[in-house]
Design a protein around this motif. Structure first.
Motif, PDB file in Angstrom:
ATOM      1  N   ASP A 284      44.515  49.493  46.709  1.00  0.00           N
ATOM      2  CA  ASP A 284      43.673  49.159  45.554  1.00  0.00           C
ATOM      3  C   ASP A 284      44.400  48.233  44.580  1.00  0.00           C
ATOM      4  OD1 ASP A 284      42.541  52.556  45.594  1.00  0.00           O
ATOM      5  OD2 ASP A 284      41.425  50.799  46.276  1.00  0.00           O
ATOM      6  N   THR A 285      45.666  47.985  44.823  1.00  0.00           N
ATOM      7  CA  THR A 285      46.439  47.102  43.960  1.00  0.00           C
ATOM      8  C   THR A 285      45.848  45.700  43.964  1.00  0.00           C
ATOM      9  OG1 THR A 285      48.497  48.335  44.270  1.00  0.00           O
ATOM     10  CG2 THR A 285      48.693  46.021  43.614  1.00  0.00           C
ATOM     11  N   ALA A 286      45.533  45.200  42.772  1.00  0.00           N
ATOM     12  CA  ALA A 286      44.896  43.888  42.644  1.00  0.00           C
ATOM     13  C   ALA A 286      44.703  43.571  41.164  1.00  0.00           C
ATOM     14  CB  ALA A 286      43.542  43.870  43.350  1.00  0.00           C
ATOM     15  N   VAL A 287      44.305  42.338  40.907  1.00  0.00           N
ATOM     16  CA  VAL A 287      43.799  41.987  39.584  1.00  0.00           C
ATOM     17  C   VAL A 287      42.293  42.261  39.602  1.00  0.00           C
ATOM     18  CG1 VAL A 287      43.457  40.181  37.873  1.00  0.00           C
ATOM     19  CG2 VAL A 287      45.580  40.249  39.228  1.00  0.00           C
TER      20      VAL A 287
ATOM     21  N   VAL B 258      45.995  46.038  38.157  1.00  0.00           N
ATOM     22  CA  VAL B 258      46.090  47.438  38.580  1.00  0.00           C
ATOM     23  C   VAL B 258      47.107  47.503  39.712  1.00  0.00           C
ATOM     24  CG1 VAL B 258      44.897  49.367  39.686  1.00  0.00           C
ATOM     25  CG2 VAL B 258      43.748  48.045  37.890  1.00  0.00           C
ATOM     26  N   THR B 259      48.124  48.316  39.530  1.00  0.00           N
ATOM     27  CA  THR B 259      49.165  48.471  40.545  1.00  0.00           C
ATOM     28  C   THR B 259      49.275  49.944  40.906  1.00  0.00           C
ATOM     29  OG1 THR B 259      50.400  46.593  39.648  1.00  0.00           O
ATOM     30  CG2 THR B 259      51.576  48.078  41.132  1.00  0.00           C
ATOM     31  N   VAL B 260      49.147  50.233  42.199  1.00  0.00           N
ATOM     32  CA  VAL B 260      49.230  51.608  42.694  1.00  0.00           C
ATOM     33  C   VAL B 260      50.466  51.719  43.576  1.00  0.00           C
ATOM     34  CG1 VAL B 260      48.047  53.470  43.899  1.00  0.00           C
ATOM     35  CG2 VAL B 260      46.717  51.737  42.660  1.00  0.00           C
ATOM     36  N   SER B 261      51.390  52.547  43.162  1.00  0.00           N
ATOM     37  CA  SER B 261      52.634  52.711  43.916  1.00  0.00           C
ATOM     38  C   SER B 261      52.496  53.853  44.923  1.00  0.00           C
ATOM     39  CB  SER B 261      53.793  52.995  42.964  1.00  0.00           C
ATOM     40  OG  SER B 261      53.580  54.209  42.282  1.00  0.00           O
ATOM     41  N   SER B 262      53.194  53.713  46.035  1.00  0.00           N
ATOM     42  CA  SER B 262      53.112  54.741  47.091  1.00  0.00           C
ATOM     43  C   SER B 262      54.176  55.810  46.904  1.00  0.00           C
ATOM     44  CB  SER B 262      53.269  54.082  48.451  1.00  0.00           C
ATOM     45  OG  SER B 262      54.499  53.392  48.520  1.00  0.00           O
TER      46      SER B 262
END
Length: 116
Positions: free
Chosen positions: A86-89, A112-116
């Protein structure tokens, strides 16, 4: 055209939640969200025409919820169970039908940045 200003992006761990908001300078029939990841084309995420007409891409259906406040000309995107992909602008969009025709207006985007 209307002016659109997004807010609410940030960094979150996988499985977490974020809420994006978009304020429009005027009334618009359809509002929605698109996103663009590095090296990829901008893609549709969700759109709403009225309180009862919400639409989602298959990749976010069941995890994201779009809503709008017509009195305040705002649209929100509640994002739950976030995944690294989902990481994206994320861009807010407005127009007659943002899902099927080119939007008249775009916001500047929020990361939006989603870390694992």
């Amino acid at each position: 055209q209307v002016q659109l200003v997004e807010s609410g992006g940030g960094l979150v761990q996988a499985g977490g939640s974020l809420r994006l908001s978009c304020a429009a300078s005027g009334r618009t029939f359809s509002m929605g969200w698109f996103r663009q990841a590095p090296g990829k084309e901008r893609e549709f995420v969700a759109a709403i025409k009225s309180i009862w007409s919400a639409y989602y891409s298959d990749s976010v259906k069941g995890r994201f919820t779009i809503s709008r406040d017509n009195a305040k000309n705002t649209v929100h995107l509640q994002m739950n169970s976030l995944k690294p992909e989902d990481t994206a602008v994320y861009y807010c969009a407005a127009g007659p039908d943002v899902q099927y025709s080119r939007p008249d207006s775009w916001g500047r985007g929020t990361q939006v940045t989603v870390s694992s």
